[in-house]
Design a protein around this motif. Structure first.
Motif, mmCIF file in Angstrom:
data_model
loop_
_atom_site.group_PDB
_atom_site.id
_atom_site.type_symbol
_atom_site.label_atom_id
_atom_site.label_comp_id
_atom_site.label_asym_id
_atom_site.label_seq_id
_atom_site.Cartn_x
_atom_site.Cartn_y
_atom_site.Cartn_z
ATOM 1 N N ARG A 174 0.806 -1.226 0.000
ATOM 2 C CA ARG A 174 0.000 0.000 0.000
ATOM 3 C C ARG A 174 0.837 1.274 0.000
ATOM 4 O O ARG A 174 0.321 2.351 -0.237
ATOM 5 C CB ARG A 174 -0.940 0.014 1.209
ATOM 6 C CG ARG A 174 -1.964 -1.113 1.222
ATOM 7 C CD ARG A 174 -3.001 -0.884 2.319
ATOM 8 N NE ARG A 174 -3.943 -1.984 2.396
ATOM 9 C CZ ARG A 174 -3.862 -2.986 3.276
ATOM 10 N NH1 ARG A 174 -2.855 -2.992 4.147
ATOM 11 N NH2 ARG A 174 -4.750 -3.948 3.290
ATOM 12 N N TRP A 175 2.149 1.158 0.286
ATOM 13 C CA TRP A 175 3.023 2.333 0.395
ATOM 14 C C TRP A 175 4.317 1.986 -0.333
ATOM 15 O O TRP A 175 4.981 1.012 0.001
ATOM 16 C CB TRP A 175 3.253 2.637 1.875
ATOM 17 C CG TRP A 175 4.195 3.761 2.204
ATOM 18 C CD1 TRP A 175 4.763 4.654 1.347
ATOM 19 C CD2 TRP A 175 4.669 4.114 3.513
ATOM 20 N NE1 TRP A 175 5.559 5.541 2.027
ATOM 21 C CE2 TRP A 175 5.516 5.234 3.358
ATOM 22 C CE3 TRP A 175 4.462 3.601 4.783
ATOM 23 C CZ2 TRP A 175 6.161 5.834 4.438
ATOM 24 C CZ3 TRP A 175 5.087 4.196 5.863
ATOM 25 C CH2 TRP A 175 5.920 5.306 5.686
ATOM 26 N N PHE A 197 0.683 5.935 -2.431
ATOM 27 C CA PHE A 197 -0.161 5.222 -1.483
ATOM 28 C C PHE A 197 -1.385 4.690 -2.222
ATOM 29 O O PHE A 197 -2.067 5.437 -2.936
ATOM 30 C CB PHE A 197 -0.638 6.144 -0.355
ATOM 31 C CG PHE A 197 0.445 6.511 0.628
ATOM 32 C CD1 PHE A 197 0.726 5.697 1.706
ATOM 33 C CD2 PHE A 197 1.184 7.663 0.459
ATOM 34 C CE1 PHE A 197 1.725 6.033 2.612
ATOM 35 C CE2 PHE A 197 2.186 8.012 1.341
ATOM 36 C CZ PHE A 197 2.461 7.189 2.428
ATOM 37 N N GLU A 198 -1.649 3.407 -2.044
ATOM 38 C CA GLU A 198 -2.904 2.851 -2.519
ATOM 39 C C GLU A 198 -4.025 3.307 -1.578
ATOM 40 O O GLU A 198 -3.758 3.711 -0.442
ATOM 41 C CB GLU A 198 -2.830 1.325 -2.535
ATOM 42 C CG GLU A 198 -1.751 0.750 -3.442
ATOM 43 C CD GLU A 198 -2.024 0.989 -4.917
ATOM 44 O OE1 GLU A 198 -3.210 1.174 -5.268
ATOM 45 O OE2 GLU A 198 -1.056 0.987 -5.707
ATOM 46 N N GLY A 220 -4.505 12.276 -6.938
ATOM 47 C CA GLY A 220 -5.293 11.797 -5.820
ATOM 48 C C GLY A 220 -5.465 12.800 -4.699
ATOM 49 O O GLY A 220 -5.225 14.007 -4.862
ATOM 50 N N LYS A 221 -5.887 12.291 -3.538
ATOM 51 C CA LYS A 221 -6.135 13.140 -2.375
ATOM 52 C C LYS A 221 -5.898 12.335 -1.109
ATOM 53 O O LYS A 221 -5.885 11.103 -1.125
ATOM 54 C CB LYS A 221 -7.548 13.710 -2.388
ATOM 55 C CG LYS A 221 -8.664 12.680 -2.355
ATOM 56 C CD LYS A 221 -10.023 13.356 -2.495
ATOM 57 C CE LYS A 221 -11.168 12.355 -2.530
ATOM 58 N NZ LYS A 221 -11.379 11.653 -1.256
ATOM 59 N N LYS A 256 -5.269 6.241 -6.284
ATOM 60 C CA LYS A 256 -3.942 6.363 -5.686
ATOM 61 C C LYS A 256 -3.698 7.798 -5.226
ATOM 62 O O LYS A 256 -4.223 8.746 -5.808
ATOM 63 C CB LYS A 256 -2.867 5.984 -6.706
ATOM 64 C CG LYS A 256 -2.884 4.553 -7.192
ATOM 65 C CD LYS A 256 -1.800 4.353 -8.243
ATOM 66 C CE LYS A 256 -1.868 2.972 -8.882
ATOM 67 N NZ LYS A 256 -1.465 1.911 -7.950
ATOM 68 N N PHE A 257 -2.875 7.934 -4.197
ATOM 69 C CA PHE A 257 -2.371 9.228 -3.737
ATOM 70 C C PHE A 257 -0.875 9.230 -4.001
ATOM 71 O O PHE A 257 -0.150 8.376 -3.488
ATOM 72 C CB PHE A 257 -2.670 9.412 -2.246
ATOM 73 C CG PHE A 257 -2.076 10.658 -1.640
ATOM 74 C CD1 PHE A 257 -2.435 11.913 -2.116
ATOM 75 C CD2 PHE A 257 -1.178 10.588 -0.584
ATOM 76 C CE1 PHE A 257 -1.906 13.068 -1.559
ATOM 77 C CE2 PHE A 257 -0.645 11.730 -0.010
ATOM 78 C CZ PHE A 257 -1.011 12.973 -0.508
#
Length: 271
Positions: A174-175, A197-198, A220-221, A256-257
């Protein structure tokens, strides 16, 4: 990878728009939201034709200490044969929109979206937009810190789409961080990476460390913790964090971010 990076377009808000915005400037951090990157706050540089820029960070008391960061906007036919006036400055270019023709020490490279260039100090380089479309790229500059016994780092030309991200341990993917420079190469005194980041990914503790940060949200946000505050950030926003400012984040999705990250590394603390 089919990433689409956010890039400002300028313009000007109408008179009916409320003043309320998310801009924050404190002693520990700053948030410069995308809505502030308008025509009225652009700058210009000597020897750059058909070019304007947004200055995101500059060395300043109570603000960035180690670097400057620009978003450059080069119109078709624009560019520079004398882009950098400081021989001690190293630089990183990262293209978010369009195509750049970059010549370094006599060799020419085409940087497309996602393109990255590390320019060692004293490089002889030029950059031009030879297309019919607008070119927008980040330009991060730092005064290189010499170390006796270490050579200068070399030119790097890359594209993030060709680099496999390094997944942080124990994060189930996720990171992750896309690195353009070997972290063990101590010739480098700054790193510019892309952090992804997912949805649901987090920085699960308050990072508190000596590195100064500049973060530009590419996609993303998320909710980002800066010192004592939680702030919401989205694609196009910029954050500056002074050394030791506690930070963490939560990427809530739906996508995604991702952000472009600057930090200073690998040098003794000046006394």
């Amino acid at each position: 990878m089919s990433a689409k990076y956010y890039a400002p377009k300028g313009g000007h808000p109408g008179q009916e728009q409320l003043l309320t915005d998310r801009a924050i400037f404190t002693e520990a951090y700053a948030v410069i939201p995308k809505g502030t990157m308008r025509d009225i706050v652009t700058s210009f540089l000597p020897f750059w034709d058909k070019t304007r820029l947004w200055v995101l960070a500059r060395p300043l008391s109570g603000f960035a200490e180690t670097f400057s960061q620009y978003i450059m906007e080069v119109a078709p036919g624009g560019g520079s044969d004398r882009p950098e006036g400081d021989p001690d400055a190293e630089g990183v270019l990262f293209v978010v929109e369009g195509r750049a023709s970059l010549t370094v020490n006599g060799a020419t490279y085409e940087l497309t979206e996602g393109g990255y260039a590390f320019l060692p100090p004293s490089s002889e380089w030029t950059l031009h937009n030879t297309t019919d479309d607008m070119l927008r790229f980040h330009w991060i500059r730092k005064a290189y810190e010499e170390v006796p016994g270490l050579d200068h780092p070399e030119l790097i030309i890359a594209n993030e789409k060709d680099i496999a991200p390094t997944v942080m341990p124990e994060t189930e993917g996720r990171w992750a961080t896309t690195r353009f420079v070997d972290p063990t190469d101590l010739r480098h005194d700054m790193h510019v990476t892309i952090v992804t980041f997912e949805p649901g990914g987090v920085i699960p503790f308050l990072e508190t460390h000596v590195m100064e940060h500049g973060l530009y949200v590419l996609e993303g946000k998320a909710a980002y913790r800066l010192n004592n505050d939680w702030v919401e950030v989205e694609a196009g926003d910029y954050m500056w964090l002074r050394a030791f400012c506690p930070q963490a984040c939560y990427a809530g999705g739906p996508g995604k971010f991702r952000y472009l990250l600057y930090k200073d590394v690998n040098r003794h603390m000046p006394l």
